[in-house]
Scaffold this active site. Sequence first.
Site, PDB file in Angstrom:
ATOM      1  N   CYS A   1      -3.174 -26.726  29.043  1.00 26.95           N
ATOM      2  CA  CYS A   1      -4.071 -27.878  29.146  1.00 26.95           C
ATOM      3  C   CYS A   1      -5.093 -27.890  28.018  1.00 26.95           C
ATOM      4  O   CYS A   1      -5.410 -28.951  27.476  1.00 26.95           O
ATOM      5  CB  CYS A   1      -4.759 -27.885  30.508  1.00 26.95           C
ATOM      6  SG  CYS A   1      -3.608 -28.223  31.856  1.00 26.95           S
TER       7      CYS A   1
ATOM      8  N   GLU B   1      -5.272 -32.059  33.932  1.00 28.97           N
ATOM      9  CA  GLU B   1      -5.726 -32.470  32.602  1.00 28.97           C
ATOM     10  C   GLU B   1      -4.621 -33.208  31.846  1.00 28.97           C
ATOM     11  O   GLU B   1      -4.879 -34.231  31.206  1.00 28.97           O
ATOM     12  CB  GLU B   1      -6.179 -31.252  31.780  1.00 28.97           C
ATOM     13  CG  GLU B   1      -7.339 -30.503  32.386  1.00 28.97           C
ATOM     14  CD  GLU B   1      -6.930 -29.375  33.332  1.00 28.97           C
ATOM     15  OE1 GLU B   1      -7.759 -28.467  33.524  1.00 28.97           O
ATOM     16  OE2 GLU B   1      -5.804 -29.395  33.879  1.00 28.97           O
TER      17      GLU B   1
ATOM     18  N   HIS C   1      -0.188 -30.698  35.173  1.00 29.25           N
ATOM     19  CA  HIS C   1      -1.527 -30.239  35.529  1.00 29.25           C
ATOM     20  C   HIS C   1      -2.479 -31.436  35.447  1.00 29.25           C
ATOM     21  O   HIS C   1      -2.208 -32.414  34.736  1.00 29.25           O
ATOM     22  CB  HIS C   1      -1.991 -29.138  34.586  1.00 29.25           C
ATOM     23  CG  HIS C   1      -1.251 -27.857  34.752  1.00 29.25           C
ATOM     24  ND1 HIS C   1      -1.745 -26.662  34.278  1.00 29.25           N
ATOM     25  CD2 HIS C   1      -0.061 -27.563  35.338  1.00 29.25           C
ATOM     26  CE1 HIS C   1      -0.894 -25.684  34.560  1.00 29.25           C
ATOM     27  NE2 HIS C   1       0.134 -26.211  35.194  1.00 29.25           N
TER      28      HIS C   1
ATOM     29  N   CYS D   1      -6.109 -24.183  31.683  1.00 30.11           N
ATOM     30  CA  CYS D   1      -5.178 -23.137  31.273  1.00 30.11           C
ATOM     31  C   CYS D   1      -4.863 -23.343  29.792  1.00 30.11           C
ATOM     32  O   CYS D   1      -5.209 -24.378  29.212  1.00 30.11           O
ATOM     33  CB  CYS D   1      -3.907 -23.201  32.128  1.00 30.11           C
ATOM     34  SG  CYS D   1      -2.847 -24.612  31.738  1.00 30.11           S
TER      35      CYS D   1
END
Length: 159
Positions: A89, A58, A56, A86
């Site tokens: 993250c 991040e 992801h 999420c």
Amino acid sequence: MLTDDKCRYMHAAIQKAEENFKSGNGGPFGAVVVRDGEIVAVAGNCVTSTNDPTAHAEVVAIREACKKLETFDLSGCEIYASCEPCPMCLSAVMWARIGKLYYAADRADASRAGFDDELFYTELALPADQRNLRPIQLLQEEAVKVFDKWVDTTDKILY
């Protein structure tokens, strides 16, 4: 407090999100790590291009910042995400000890775009025995012995 710099960093995250999906690297997510007013890392989601479900924006930005700064501790840094992180993250941001998190779109916006963030937040709010994925604990005593050895080690690096 909203400043021009904060808006600039968030614009960079949002711009990366758009560039990212247009380039085919992954989903419409971007993240920027900043320290002392300087951008340290800018990254987009690359889940589909790397076949890595943990890639992801991040997490990728945190990995890049840690590599560039040669540390696993990003205390004193801020992260700007094009979307509310999420749970994975958010945990990565916390593990990295990043002091401030800013985001633009929220999890409801992500859900409308077809992303499962809200499902994971909902699942994690449930007791473990009520989740769809129910963890099963095995060999606790053996694993605790490893922790006991860790506690007794004098030359470890704490994190």
